[in-house]
Structures are given as C-alpha cells and as structure tokens.
Scaffold this motif. Structure first.
Motif, mmCIF file in Angstrom:
data_model
loop_
_atom_site.group_PDB
_atom_site.id
_atom_site.type_symbol
_atom_site.label_atom_id
_atom_site.label_comp_id
_atom_site.label_asym_id
_atom_site.label_seq_id
_atom_site.Cartn_x
_atom_site.Cartn_y
_atom_site.Cartn_z
ATOM 1 N N UNK A 3 84.344 55.078 -2.436
ATOM 2 C CA UNK A 3 83.473 54.050 -2.971
ATOM 3 C C UNK A 3 83.243 54.375 -4.423
ATOM 4 N N UNK A 4 83.069 53.369 -5.268
ATOM 5 C CA UNK A 4 82.916 53.610 -6.701
ATOM 6 C C UNK A 4 81.717 52.857 -7.258
ATOM 7 N N UNK A 5 81.118 53.442 -8.295
ATOM 8 C CA UNK A 5 80.042 52.783 -9.039
ATOM 9 C C UNK A 5 80.209 53.138 -10.511
ATOM 10 N N UNK A 6 79.540 52.394 -11.369
ATOM 11 C CA UNK A 6 79.575 52.744 -12.779
ATOM 12 C C UNK A 6 78.889 51.704 -13.641
ATOM 13 N N UNK A 7 78.739 52.055 -14.899
ATOM 14 C CA UNK A 7 78.155 51.107 -15.857
ATOM 15 C C UNK A 7 78.538 51.548 -17.260
ATOM 16 N N UNK A 8 78.537 50.596 -18.165
ATOM 17 C CA UNK A 8 78.771 50.904 -19.570
ATOM 18 C C UNK A 8 77.434 51.180 -20.241
ATOM 19 N N UNK A 9 77.511 51.799 -21.414
ATOM 20 C CA UNK A 9 76.279 52.023 -22.164
ATOM 21 C C UNK A 9 75.815 53.462 -22.130
ATOM 22 N N UNK A 10 74.586 53.646 -22.476
ATOM 23 C CA UNK A 10 73.994 54.975 -22.648
ATOM 24 C C UNK A 10 74.171 55.843 -21.408
ATOM 25 N N UNK A 11 74.529 57.090 -21.656
ATOM 26 C CA UNK A 11 74.754 58.035 -20.565
ATOM 27 C C UNK A 11 73.451 58.327 -19.810
ATOM 28 N N UNK A 12 73.536 58.260 -18.482
ATOM 29 C CA UNK A 12 72.383 58.603 -17.651
ATOM 30 C C UNK A 12 72.876 59.189 -16.340
ATOM 31 N N UNK A 13 72.767 60.494 -16.213
ATOM 32 C CA UNK A 13 73.192 61.157 -14.979
ATOM 33 C C UNK A 13 72.312 60.740 -13.806
ATOM 34 N N UNK A 14 71.038 60.536 -14.084
ATOM 35 C CA UNK A 14 70.095 60.199 -13.017
ATOM 36 C C UNK A 14 70.425 58.841 -12.400
ATOM 37 N N UNK A 15 70.661 57.829 -13.245
ATOM 38 C CA UNK A 15 70.974 56.488 -12.739
ATOM 39 C C UNK A 15 72.304 56.503 -11.997
ATOM 40 N N UNK A 16 73.306 57.161 -12.584
ATOM 41 C CA UNK A 16 74.633 57.198 -11.964
ATOM 42 C C UNK A 16 74.575 57.871 -10.595
ATOM 43 N N UNK A 17 73.852 58.963 -10.505
ATOM 44 C CA UNK A 17 73.732 59.677 -9.231
ATOM 45 C C UNK A 17 73.008 58.818 -8.199
ATOM 46 N N UNK A 18 71.985 58.113 -8.625
ATOM 47 C CA UNK A 18 71.221 57.260 -7.705
ATOM 48 C C UNK A 18 72.101 56.154 -7.145
ATOM 49 N N UNK A 19 72.905 55.534 -7.996
ATOM 50 C CA UNK A 19 73.813 54.480 -7.550
ATOM 51 C C UNK A 19 74.873 55.034 -6.600
ATOM 52 N N UNK A 20 75.416 56.191 -6.947
ATOM 53 C CA UNK A 20 76.487 56.777 -6.147
ATOM 54 C C UNK A 20 75.989 57.231 -4.773
ATOM 55 N N UNK A 21 74.777 57.752 -4.728
ATOM 56 C CA UNK A 21 74.197 58.184 -3.451
ATOM 57 C C UNK A 21 74.032 57.010 -2.491
ATOM 58 N N UNK A 22 73.842 55.831 -3.051
ATOM 59 C CA UNK A 22 73.611 54.648 -2.213
ATOM 60 C C UNK A 22 74.854 54.278 -1.410
ATOM 61 N N UNK A 23 76.029 54.686 -1.846
ATOM 62 C CA UNK A 23 77.264 54.382 -1.101
ATOM 63 C C UNK A 23 77.883 55.655 -0.522
#
Length: 626
Positions: A3-23
């Motif tokens: 499963x994959x997630x991602x976004x463009x823009x400012x780096x945020x490990x917290x947001x990316x991890x939260x999205x990835x944990x959801x899948x």
C-alpha cells in the motif's frame, strides 16, 4: 504487493507516518519512507517477490528517481534482462519493483506500455520535479488523490488521505446520490469532496514547483478492433492466452492458492494451475451455516473439482450473524457505501491463514458476458425487430425462441422493458438499476442530503454516448468494462482481500487476453442464450462438461434469502423511526419499503436489494459522519 501514501510539499515525518499506519493491513511485513524538500513517499509492504532485498522505496543508480508502488509485474524477468543488456545496474536480487525505475529511465513515461501486471505507481522524478501517479490498465489496484493548498496527496485507500491533517472531510452528495442507483460510487467520484479516484489506464503528472497537473489515458479497451480467426483458431488462442496468463501469475516467492467457487471461471484457473504446479494447489470455498439448496450446490461442485484436480481444499462456513458483526468492517475497507457482493471479505479470512497470494476467476463475466445487461442485450435487440408482429398476434417460431433465449418464456418482461425504453440502450439499462432519480427524491431528506442537483440517468447516458462497440452485446460489455468492473467488482476484490493482507491475482484480466476477446463479435460470447459460449468451447478438455455447462450461481452472499428472517431484527434495529430521525433518509418512505417487503409472503429481490442498499449506507454514514 503493498500500500502506498504520499504528498508533495514540506517534509513531515509525523504526517507521513500517520497516513502510512492507516493502511498497515495492505503490507504488514515492512514499512519504508523517502522524503526531501519536495515530496514525502511511504509504503507498506506485503513481501511476495524478492522478500529479502525488495524493500521500498526503490531508486535508480543515481537516486534521481524514487518509487513506491502497489502491485505485481508479471513479465519483470524478461524486462530486467532487457535492461541489463542496455547497461542498467540493479542493486536488488530479483525485485520487480526495481525494474520499474530502470524502465522509466530508459523509456520515459512510455514504459507503461511494456509492462504486464496490476499496479498503482507513484514515481518521483527529482530532475524534472514531477510526481507521477499511474494506475494499471484494468483498475485492479486502487489509487486515490486530492489537492489541498496546491499540494497533491495520494493513497492506495481513501483512509490514508483522511489522515492528512489539512484535508477537511466533507460528504460529496453528488457521488453519494449515484450510490443509490449503482450500489457503488462511480469513478472518479469518491464519497468525500475533493478526493478522487484515478481512472484505470490513467496517468497523473504533478509538477511540484509549478503546481500544475496533467492527466491522460495511456490505455483503453477497444471493441472496434476485429479479427478474422475461425472458431478453431479462436478457441486455441483463448486457451493459450489463459494458460500463459495463469502461469505468469503463479510466479511467487511465497505459497499461493486459489478461490474455488465450483463455477466455470475459478475452476478453469485452478485446473491450469494444477497442470503447472509441482505441489498441490490450496483451494478455498465459501459455504453458509443456513442450508440453501442453490448455495449448497456451489460447495458440492467445488469439492468435485478439488477431487478431480487433487487440490488441498479448505472450506469456510459463515453465518448471518457474522455478516451483521462484520458489516462495519467491510464498509471501513471501502471507505465508501457499498451494497454489492462482499463474499471475498469472509472467505479471505480463511485464505490469510494459509497463503499470501490467491488466484481468482474475476473478469471472465465482464469479458464473455454473464450479468443481466449482457444477457438482455441480444434478446431485446431481436425483440424490437419482431415486436410489431407480436402485437398483431404473431406466434413465436422455434427460431424466434432461440433468438430470445434465455427470456423466451418471459416475453412479458422483455415487452415491459422495451416499452419503457423503446429499445434505447441507456434507457433499458437504467430500468434494471436500483433506485431511479425520481424515487430518490422520496427516499432522501433534502434538508440533510443534497439530491436535487444530481441525476444518475444523465451520468449513465454520458457513459453510453462514449461507447465505441457496435454490436448489442459488446456495447453492454464495454459499458460494464468501464464502470461495473473497476468501480464495483475489482473494488471489492482488492479492498476485501487486502484488509486481510492477501493479494488476489486475476488471470482473465491479462491485457493480452482482454484485447483479444474484445475483438470478437458478441454472438460468439453469448450464442443463442448460451452464456460464455466461446469460453466454454475453449475449455473443452480442461474441465468436465458438467462443470463447463453448470448454471452460474455467482460468488455472492445469500443476503436476500436471509433478509426475510435471519437479518430482520438487524434491519429494524437500524431502520426504525428513532434511528432515522433527522437522518439523510425520509423515514416514511423507508417504512413504506419495509412494509411492502415484510408484509409480502413472496421474497421480492428488487425490494430486498433496496433495503440492503439503504441499511449499508446508513451504517457507513454513521461510521464517517454521524
């Protein structure tokens, strides 16, 4: 499979991890991340190919191209060898993932046309500052996206985007309106405003500096192509293409199995698997704790096939109560209301205990014709030709009855459908759908649910106007290929298997087989009422005649049989006046439907479908918006 997630823009490990944990369920084996000042990419991995060295994100030699993706490339070995000869250097042992980045290096975006597989791809080209999203030809792997504050957010499932903190969750009433007609949300809509589904065979390229996007289709099914093969050549080609497709989908570094319903499609896949496997194939069938003769026949047929092919066979028996208990989990899997077939969820519970990968017969119905609209297309076309004679008292000849199969004994049904539509395809197709636009005005509460701006018939009409097929059956198949298959069938196959961390591979969806069958005239696919006629001819000798000619039951739960008794309390617990007060529904009309159904001794399946559609929506709405 991942499963994959991602976004463009400012780096945020917290947001990316939260999205990835959801899948997490899509890839419980590993997680991987890549971030720079332009993009944030993450993946969950279900390790199937190159278990040890195939970890994502994957990069090229110079680390200028990065990849997270979900899927399988079935011809990756040939492509890898081709790239090695061209001088590319690989750092993984035999990963199909790394093949993708080198293909992009070598051929640019045209690389998509070289791969045979199912995939949802996110490629970051750091030189061109482009984030590229790609979905496979058929739409086997889902991919959703949104734009927030001029940045793109993407995910294999909607729930990943819902975890992006700057996205504001709001219902998309246009999409939800269509659900009541189609039983699913049609792409590119999702139930949420500003979240979209990438179409099958589509590319989205986002320039992260200029904040501009471009989208285009790289593949569409083409029913205008025709071939002049004779019957012997056609059956030979279908069999060979199907065999090669099955063989390619058996490539795996972990054990594989197969769904086995006892019908033509899954049985043919298992038969071919057995031919090319060095060990027993694990097969899986779904049964029910309440006895239903037609459903019991599925189990019996599956056991017969298992015995003939000597498979290692497993059965899962579910109860009506299990359906009640798990319905919220099913709907969370979709992140959308859905009232179609959900059997995959329950059988995959069992499959997940034995294998990570299972082959299925999905796609054969849409290729060769099996559902109601394709079965109606030829008889209605012929009925229009003889209707004036019938009105004058003409008695049907034997030839007429053959042409009208399987509705030769239900002429009144054909006549009613013809009179309502005047033989117009989009009109009679609309008549066999669930809630019509006028009825939705009585069903829905306009104070809560905005329904009066949207029209499902217009959406259907637009889809029909874009069809290219010429003969009646192929037109019906083309419509289902572009709508029902990706939005409904492949949606439940993916979401309801991946929630249990199982990858489903569908040999009938190999693009080579699809393109070939699309080039065949409709009268070979359903011939004189015989469903999948050319497929049955192609499978002669592979399967016993009893299985080839067995009447199709369908891999669906017996919901409409349970609704009268076993599910009755559940229905009234959810669709009573207290529960529906100030809800999206007009309680009085829901009560009218319930009374009409439960006060009738006969089991009206159309009414049952409407009630199940309503209760499924109500539970979904409560989960996401109550």
């Amino acid at each position: 499979m991942c499963g994959i997630v991602g976004f463009s823009g400012k780096e945020s490990k917290e947001i990316l991890k939260r999205m990835n944990d959801e899948i997490f369920h899509r890839g419980p084996d590993e997680e991987g991340f890549y971030q720079d000042k332009y993009v944030n990419l993450a993946s969950r991995r279900l390790s199937i190919i190159d278990v040890l060295s195939g970890k994502q994100p994957i990069h090229n030699e110079t680390k200028s191209i990065w990849l997270v993706w979900n899927g399988e490339i079935y011809n990756f070995k040939e492509l890898r060898n081709e790239l090695l000869k061209k001088g590319h250097k690989f750092y993984t042992d035999h990963s199909d993932s790394e093949t993708i980045v080198h293909l992009y290096e070598e051929y640019g975006i045209d690389f998509i046309n070289k791969i045979n597989g199912m995939f949802a791809i996110a490629l970051w080209d750091s030189k061109n500052k482009e984030l590229i999203l790609i979905r496979d030809r058929m739409g086997q792997k889902p991919l959703f996206y949104s734009f927030v504050n001029n940045e793109i957010i993407f995910s294999s499932e909607i729930k990943g985007i819902l975890k992006y903190p700057y996205y504001k969750k709001e219902p998309n009433f246009e999409a939800l309106n269509h659900y009541f007609t189609f039983k699913n949300i049609p792409a590119p809509f999702t139930p949420f405003k500003n979240i979209y589904s990438l179409f099958p065979g589509e590319v989205l390229i986002f320039d992260v500096e200029k904040k501009k996007k471009k989208q285009f289709k790289y593949w569409e099914i083409d029913f205008l192509k025709t071939n002049n093969d004779n019957i012997e050549e056609i059956t030979y080609n279908i069999r060979n293409l199907l065999e090669d497709s099955v063989k390619k989908r058996m490539i795996s570094d972990v054990p594989i199995g197969a769904y086995l319903s006892g019908g033509l499609d899954s049985s043919s896949v298992v038969s071919i698997m057995s031919k090319y496997s060095n060990s027993k194939i694990k097969t899986f069938s779904l049964g029910y704790t309440t006895f239903l003769e037609h459903k019991n026949q599925d189990i019996i047929a599956a056991r017969k096939i298992s015995n003939i092919l000597d498979t290692d066979h497993y059965e899962y028996f579910m109860s009506p109560q299990e359906l009640i208990d798990d319905l919220p989990n099913v709907l969370r899997s979709f992140d959308a209301p859905f009232s179609g077939a959900i059997s995959t969820f329950f059988l995959t519970k069992l499959i997940s205990k034995h294998v990570k990968v299972a082959l299925s017969g999905d796609g054969a119905d849409e290729l060769f014709g099996s559902y109601l609209a394709p079965r109606l297309s030829q008889p209605l076309y012929y009925f229009e030709k003889i209707y004036k004679k019938i009105k004058s008292g003409y008695q049907l000849s034997n030839e007429d009855k053959i042409k009208l199969k399987p509705f030769e004994n239900n002429i009144k049904f054909l006549e009613n459908l013809y009179l309502k539509s005047n033989g117009n395809f989009e009109k009679w197709k609309y008549e066999i759908l669930l809630f019509k636009d006028e009825e939705k005005k009585r069903l829905l509460n306009n104070g809560v649910f905005e329904y009066d701006k949207f029209n499902s018939f217009d959406l259907l009409k637009k889809d029909v106007e874009n069809l290219k097929a010429l003969d009646p059956l192929n037109r019906a198949l083309e419509l289902e290929w572009k709508t029902l298959l990706p939005d409904h069938v492949l949606a439940f196959v993916d979401f309801l298997s991946m929630v249990h961390s199982v990858e489903v591979r569908s040999p009938f969806l190999d693009y080579r087989l699809v393109e070939y069958v699309a080039s065949l005239p409709g009268n070979l696919k359903i011939k004189n009422g015989n469903i999948k006629d050319i497929l049955k001819k192609s499978l002669k000798g592979i399967l016993p005649d009893k299985i080839i000619n067995r009447k199709k039951e369908g891999f669906v739960l017996p919901v409409f049989w349970w609704l009268k008794n076993e599910l009755k309390s559940f229905i009234f617990e959810n669709l009573n006046e207290h529960e529906l007060k100030n809800s999206v529904f007009n309680y009085e009309y829901v009560k009218f439907l319930l009374d009409s159904y439960y006060n009738n001794k006969e089991n009206d399946f159309k009414l049952a479908a409407k009630i199940w559609n309503i209760v499924s929506f109500k539970i979904w709405w409560d989960l996401y918006f109550k």
